[in-house]
Design a protein around this motif. Structure first.
Motif, PDB file in Angstrom:
ATOM      1  N   GLU A  25       3.023  -3.173  62.920  1.00 43.97           N
ATOM      2  CA  GLU A  25       3.739  -4.262  62.266  1.00 43.97           C
ATOM      3  C   GLU A  25       4.707  -3.793  61.194  1.00 43.97           C
ATOM      4  O   GLU A  25       5.466  -4.584  60.627  1.00 43.97           O
ATOM      5  CB  GLU A  25       2.747  -5.265  61.656  1.00 43.97           C
ATOM      6  CG  GLU A  25       1.983  -4.763  60.441  1.00 43.97           C
ATOM      7  CD  GLU A  25       0.683  -4.051  60.790  1.00 43.97           C
ATOM      8  OE1 GLU A  25      -0.261  -4.124  59.979  1.00 43.97           O
ATOM      9  OE2 GLU A  25       0.602  -3.414  61.856  1.00 43.97           O
ATOM     10  N   TYR A  26       4.711  -2.482  60.893  1.00 42.26           N
ATOM     11  CA  TYR A  26       5.564  -1.950  59.831  1.00 42.26           C
ATOM     12  C   TYR A  26       6.750  -1.156  60.386  1.00 42.26           C
ATOM     13  O   TYR A  26       6.640  -0.469  61.401  1.00 42.26           O
ATOM     14  CB  TYR A  26       4.761  -1.038  58.896  1.00 42.26           C
ATOM     15  CG  TYR A  26       3.719  -1.794  58.097  1.00 42.26           C
ATOM     16  CD1 TYR A  26       4.065  -2.500  56.954  1.00 42.26           C
ATOM     17  CD2 TYR A  26       2.383  -1.796  58.499  1.00 42.26           C
ATOM     18  CE1 TYR A  26       3.105  -3.195  56.224  1.00 42.26           C
ATOM     19  CE2 TYR A  26       1.423  -2.487  57.781  1.00 42.26           C
ATOM     20  CZ  TYR A  26       1.790  -3.187  56.643  1.00 42.26           C
ATOM     21  OH  TYR A  26       0.839  -3.879  55.938  1.00 42.26           O
ATOM     22  N   VAL A  27       7.868  -1.250  59.664  1.00 39.12           N
ATOM     23  CA  VAL A  27       9.075  -0.518  60.036  1.00 39.12           C
ATOM     24  C   VAL A  27       8.856   0.975  59.831  1.00 39.12           C
ATOM     25  O   VAL A  27       8.370   1.405  58.778  1.00 39.12           O
ATOM     26  CB  VAL A  27      10.275  -0.992  59.185  1.00 39.12           C
ATOM     27  CG1 VAL A  27      11.468  -0.062  59.346  1.00 39.12           C
ATOM     28  CG2 VAL A  27      10.653  -2.421  59.565  1.00 39.12           C
ATOM     29  N   GLN A  28       9.217   1.764  60.839  1.00 41.32           N
ATOM     30  CA  GLN A  28       9.209   3.219  60.722  1.00 41.32           C
ATOM     31  C   GLN A  28      10.655   3.713  60.684  1.00 41.32           C
ATOM     32  O   GLN A  28      11.565   3.049  61.178  1.00 41.32           O
ATOM     33  CB  GLN A  28       8.457   3.843  61.887  1.00 41.32           C
ATOM     34  CG  GLN A  28       7.003   3.399  61.943  1.00 41.32           C
ATOM     35  CD  GLN A  28       6.170   4.214  62.918  1.00 41.32           C
ATOM     36  OE1 GLN A  28       6.468   5.378  63.193  1.00 41.32           O
ATOM     37  NE2 GLN A  28       5.111   3.624  63.420  1.00 41.32           N
ATOM     38  N   ALA A  29      10.858   4.880  60.097  1.00 39.70           N
ATOM     39  CA  ALA A  29      12.222   5.365  59.890  1.00 39.70           C
ATOM     40  C   ALA A  29      12.376   6.825  60.281  1.00 39.70           C
ATOM     41  O   ALA A  29      11.486   7.644  60.056  1.00 39.70           O
ATOM     42  CB  ALA A  29      12.633   5.185  58.425  1.00 39.70           C
ATOM     43  N   ASN A  30      13.534   7.120  60.874  1.00 39.00           N
ATOM     44  CA  ASN A  30      13.981   8.495  61.047  1.00 39.00           C
ATOM     45  C   ASN A  30      14.441   9.019  59.690  1.00 39.00           C
ATOM     46  O   ASN A  30      14.909   8.250  58.841  1.00 39.00           O
ATOM     47  CB  ASN A  30      15.164   8.545  62.015  1.00 39.00           C
ATOM     48  CG  ASN A  30      14.830   7.983  63.380  1.00 39.00           C
ATOM     49  OD1 ASN A  30      14.279   8.670  64.216  1.00 39.00           O
ATOM     50  ND2 ASN A  30      15.176   6.717  63.621  1.00 39.00           N
ATOM     51  N   VAL A  31      14.347  10.309  59.474  1.00 36.43           N
ATOM     52  CA  VAL A  31      14.651  10.894  58.171  1.00 36.43           C
ATOM     53  C   VAL A  31      15.630  12.061  58.311  1.00 36.43           C
ATOM     54  O   VAL A  31      15.473  12.915  59.193  1.00 36.43           O
ATOM     55  CB  VAL A  31      13.366  11.391  57.474  1.00 36.43           C
ATOM     56  CG1 VAL A  31      13.675  12.034  56.128  1.00 36.43           C
ATOM     57  CG2 VAL A  31      12.381  10.236  57.289  1.00 36.43           C
ATOM     58  N   VAL A  32      16.633  12.076  57.440  1.00 38.63           N
ATOM     59  CA  VAL A  32      17.560  13.197  57.333  1.00 38.63           C
ATOM     60  C   VAL A  32      17.707  13.538  55.853  1.00 38.63           C
ATOM     61  O   VAL A  32      18.012  12.669  55.035  1.00 38.63           O
ATOM     62  CB  VAL A  32      18.943  12.861  57.928  1.00 38.63           C
ATOM     63  CG1 VAL A  32      19.937  13.995  57.643  1.00 38.63           C
ATOM     64  CG2 VAL A  32      18.842  12.615  59.425  1.00 38.63           C
ATOM     65  N   ILE A  56      19.227   2.399  56.907  1.00 40.14           N
ATOM     66  CA  ILE A  56      18.476   1.356  56.208  1.00 40.14           C
ATOM     67  C   ILE A  56      18.217   1.698  54.741  1.00 40.14           C
ATOM     68  O   ILE A  56      17.900   0.806  53.953  1.00 40.14           O
ATOM     69  CB  ILE A  56      17.150   1.024  56.923  1.00 40.14           C
ATOM     70  CG1 ILE A  56      16.226   2.236  57.007  1.00 40.14           C
ATOM     71  CG2 ILE A  56      17.417   0.456  58.309  1.00 40.14           C
ATOM     72  CD1 ILE A  56      14.839   1.910  57.584  1.00 40.14           C
ATOM     73  N   GLU A  57      18.386   2.967  54.353  1.00 38.87           N
ATOM     74  CA  GLU A  57      18.256   3.316  52.938  1.00 38.87           C
ATOM     75  C   GLU A  57      18.822   4.707  52.686  1.00 38.87           C
ATOM     76  O   GLU A  57      18.745   5.594  53.549  1.00 38.87           O
ATOM     77  CB  GLU A  57      16.793   3.288  52.474  1.00 38.87           C
ATOM     78  CG  GLU A  57      16.657   3.484  50.969  1.00 38.87           C
ATOM     79  CD  GLU A  57      15.220   3.527  50.472  1.00 38.87           C
ATOM     80  OE1 GLU A  57      15.021   3.419  49.243  1.00 38.87           O
ATOM     81  OE2 GLU A  57      14.300   3.688  51.285  1.00 38.87           O
ATOM     82  N   VAL A  58      19.397   4.879  51.481  1.00 33.91           N
ATOM     83  CA  VAL A  58      19.824   6.198  51.002  1.00 33.91           C
ATOM     84  C   VAL A  58      19.202   6.404  49.633  1.00 33.91           C
ATOM     85  O   VAL A  58      19.325   5.545  48.753  1.00 33.91           O
ATOM     86  CB  VAL A  58      21.356   6.312  50.896  1.00 33.91           C
ATOM     87  CG1 VAL A  58      21.739   7.740  50.482  1.00 33.91           C
ATOM     88  CG2 VAL A  58      22.036   5.926  52.193  1.00 33.91           C
ATOM     89  N   SER A  66      10.818   6.234  48.283  1.00 35.41           N
ATOM     90  CA  SER A  66      11.616   5.218  48.965  1.00 35.41           C
ATOM     91  C   SER A  66      11.357   3.850  48.343  1.00 35.41           C
ATOM     92  O   SER A  66      10.219   3.499  48.020  1.00 35.41           O
ATOM     93  CB  SER A  66      11.257   5.175  50.453  1.00 35.41           C
ATOM     94  OG  SER A  66      11.796   4.016  51.065  1.00 35.41           O
ATOM     95  N   ARG A  67      12.416   3.051  48.220  1.00 34.28           N
ATOM     96  CA  ARG A  67      12.265   1.678  47.754  1.00 34.28           C
ATOM     97  C   ARG A  67      11.585   0.801  48.803  1.00 34.28           C
ATOM     98  O   ARG A  67      11.147  -0.303  48.501  1.00 34.28           O
ATOM     99  CB  ARG A  67      13.631   1.099  47.399  1.00 34.28           C
ATOM    100  CG  ARG A  67      14.290   1.757  46.188  1.00 34.28           C
ATOM    101  CD  ARG A  67      15.759   1.397  46.040  1.00 34.28           C
ATOM    102  NE  ARG A  67      16.361   2.102  44.927  1.00 34.28           N
ATOM    103  CZ  ARG A  67      16.780   3.368  44.975  1.00 34.28           C
ATOM    104  NH1 ARG A  67      16.625   4.056  46.097  1.00 34.28           N
ATOM    105  NH2 ARG A  67      17.323   3.942  43.922  1.00 34.28           N
ATOM    106  N   LEU A  68      11.519   1.300  50.016  1.00 34.08           N
ATOM    107  CA  LEU A  68      10.863   0.554  51.088  1.00 34.08           C
ATOM    108  C   LEU A  68       9.376   0.847  51.168  1.00 34.08           C
ATOM    109  O   LEU A  68       8.671   0.281  52.011  1.00 34.08           O
ATOM    110  CB  LEU A  68      11.514   0.891  52.436  1.00 34.08           C
ATOM    111  CG  LEU A  68      13.020   0.638  52.559  1.00 34.08           C
ATOM    112  CD1 LEU A  68      13.504   0.985  53.957  1.00 34.08           C
ATOM    113  CD2 LEU A  68      13.358  -0.804  52.217  1.00 34.08           C
ATOM    114  N   ALA A  69       8.884   1.735  50.281  1.00 33.29           N
ATOM    115  CA  ALA A  69       7.464   2.109  50.315  1.00 33.29           C
ATOM    116  C   ALA A  69       7.045   2.568  48.921  1.00 33.29           C
ATOM    117  O   ALA A  69       7.244   3.727  48.552  1.00 33.29           O
ATOM    118  CB  ALA A  69       7.225   3.213  51.338  1.00 33.29           C
ATOM    119  N   LYS A  70       6.464   1.654  48.160  1.00 34.42           N
ATOM    120  CA  LYS A  70       6.089   1.949  46.789  1.00 34.42           C
ATOM    121  C   LYS A  70       5.074   3.092  46.732  1.00 34.42           C
ATOM    122  O   LYS A  70       4.095   3.114  47.471  1.00 34.42           O
ATOM    123  CB  LYS A  70       5.494   0.700  46.139  1.00 34.42           C
ATOM    124  CG  LYS A  70       5.184   0.870  44.652  1.00 34.42           C
ATOM    125  CD  LYS A  70       4.671  -0.422  44.037  1.00 34.42           C
ATOM    126  CE  LYS A  70       4.378  -0.234  42.554  1.00 34.42           C
ATOM    127  NZ  LYS A  70       3.859  -1.497  41.941  1.00 34.42           N
TER     128      LYS A  70
END
Length: 266
Positions: A25-32, A56-58, A66-70
């Motif tokens: 149910e949670y968004v996952q992200a690729n990372v660079v 989705i975030e820098v 990340s602001r998407l994961a406290k």
């Protein structure tokens, strides 16, 4: 488990596999992650290639929460990292704290695992999830739009989809433009330069049934192919399929706020 619990397990070295099917149910992200001097070129590359690199975030230079994961730490919250040195894959490791520098900028890109959860919620079978395998990924003969130092082939992920569900799958995935959106190709893999579909460049192949069609989506591994061609001194990414799990739910990234995708049971 909640997203924070999985990140904590990753930090402790207790979760080192690919994250497909984890925290659906949670968004996952690729990372660079790369030095600040190359950050604008890469930002422009994402802008010009939003299907493969949906930003989705820098994070600020030197920032790692990340602001998407406290409470997250991008240096150790991914099961496996790839470290590229001068355009070559130098090593794979589960922690990059000793490599991280104050001028490093982190980019988070949308991941197709988000729309996978919606496909599954609609009762549509995904074999690689059922088999607990990493999705198959391929380099294609389609070139991305270059930007500064960055260019390279489009990388795609492939899922065999039952013919009766093709239209529904296209509808579902098109609602997630921040997670690669609709397919870039359906059918004959040779038309996009894939000669041996059973031999993916990344991930794991799963068998195709007679009543299924291979469907291809733009993939967040595309920057790794660009890293090889760019030949920059250092670039750190997630290993294919080993994503950063945020605290955002998939519904937060629906194309139209508040619009829900009806499940097959509704």
């Amino acid at each position: 488990m909640k997203s924070k619990e999985v990140r904590e397990r990753i930090r402790r070295g207790e979760f080192q596999k690919n994250t497909s099917g984890a925290c659906d149910e949670y968004v996952q992200a690729n990372v660079v992650i790369l030095p600040k001097e190359f950050a604008f070129d890469f930002f422009l590359y994402t802008y010009r290639n939003p299907k493969a690199c949906p930003l989705i975030e820098v994070l600020e230079a030197g920032e790692y929460e990340s602001r998407l994961a406290k409470g997250s730490d991008i240096r150790m919250d991914i099961p496996l990292y790839h470290v590229f040195i001068n355009g070559k894959l130098h090593e794979k490791r589960g922690d990059i704290r000793d490599l991280y520098q104050d001028d490093y900028v982190t980019f988070l890109l949308g991941c197709s695992f988000t729309f996978e959860s919606q496909i599954l919620n609609n009762g549509i079978y995904l074999r690689h999830v059922d088999y607990k395998k990493n999705v198959a990924m391929y380099k294609t003969n389609m070139e991305t739009e270059p930007a500064g130092r960055f260019s390279g082939p489009l990388v795609v992920s492939m899922r065999p989809i039952a013919n009766e569900h093709l239209e529904k799958v296209i509808e579902i995935t098109s609602r997630f433009p921040n997670m690669h959106g609709a397919p870039v190709h359906i059918g004959d893999p040779s038309k996009i330069g894939i000669e041996q579909i059973e031999c993916p460049d990344y991930g794991e192949f799963v068998e195709m049934k007679d009543n299924e069609t291979p469907v291809f989506w733009a993939c967040g591994v595309t920057p790794q192919a660009a890293a090889v061609r760019a030949n920059i001194p250092v670039m750190i990414t997630h290993a294919p399929g080993h994503m950063f799990i945020t605290d955002w739910t998939n519904d937060d990234f629906l194309y139209e706020i508040g619009e829900k995708i009806p499940s097959s049971s509704e």
